[in-house]
Motif scaffolding. Sequence first.
Motif: not given
Ligand code: GDP
Length: 304
Positions: A199, A126, A152-153, A129, A176-183, A196-197
């Motif tokens: 980072v 993910n 890419s979300t 971009d 891992p946390t922050g990689v974009g799972k929730s997004s 979404t958290a």
């Molecule tokens: P999770 O901890 O895996 O659930 O991650 P989150 O979905 O909370 O995303 C963590 C951060 O990454 C947030 O600030 C999102 O907006 C950002 N994010 C998620 N997907 C993407 C992506 O495809 N590209 C970019 N640049 N940022 C992203």
Amino acid sequence: MVAVLSGVVLSCVGGRYRVFTGEQILEATLRGRMKQTGEAQVLVGDRVALAMHGAEEATIERVHERDSVLRRRSPGRARGTRPVAANVDQVVVVGSTRRPDWNPYLIDRFTAVAEANHVAAIVVVNKVDLEDSAEAFGDAYRRAGYAVLATSTKTGVGIAELRERLTSHVSLFAGPTGVGKSSLLNALVPGLTLRTAAVSHRSGAGRHTTVSAEMHSIGHGGFVVDTPGLRDVGLWGLDPAEVGEAFPEVAPHRPDCRFDNCRHRGEPGCAVRGAVERGLVARTRYESYLRLLEEAEAAARPWG
Ligand code: GDP
Ligand code: ZN
């Protein structure tokens, strides 16, 4: 006579279950006699028989046989496992190109856990971009036989392909946390608004926002399970000799090792080392193998 329906459990919170019947989501409680044997017997993902008492009140009467149970190590205890979800047939292992940086070891840990649970895995790269050469992150996994998707979300790249991969499966998102799972889940599930958290700039690590496993229908027979807190999955119950089996590209070389009990560390005549030298097994994957083997051995020691 009470009407009997079947459905699948989407969430359990405080003894209340949300059950999807294919048409609606019902709130249900456990039938009295089921309660005695403990809450853990009904899991997110379980297919259940429901009895309707009037239009509103439903009780879970029976849990149908499970195809699989995905387990994680119990938090705060060295031993023991806790079931996370039932009937998961695909783990979607998510990593990001940047923020946080791609971490092969963490990705490999998740694919190994999936393999150890006999559940198929796919790998999602993910945040493509943020990185021009994102393609390279997936190489080791394509070579190992995994499907790899780049997403890419932010731009929407790869989301349609990912959705296609989820059709008719029960998929669990891990990584891992922050990689974009929730997004990703928000992009996939109509109407879903998981927080979404952001980072943090200092550590690059996101903050934890959700607590217990929850399943969502994405249509076309597809479900996704969101399990926050799965990042600390361990190699519970995995015998050191089995770690090699959790790496599908390592396993086929094993019979060619000189020693039957070869653990591919540096023993003479090790075919796995040979495969690494010839580029058939990615070096990062081999390094993860060694590290996970080390962990499994430490966990297997009675004094460990
Ligand atoms: P999770 O901890 O895996 O659930 O991650 P989150 O979905 O909370 O995303 C963590 C951060 O990454 C947030 O600030 C999102 O907006 C950002 N994010 C998620 N997907 C993407 C992506 O495809 N590209 C970019 N640049 N940022 C992203
Ligand atoms: Zn070997």
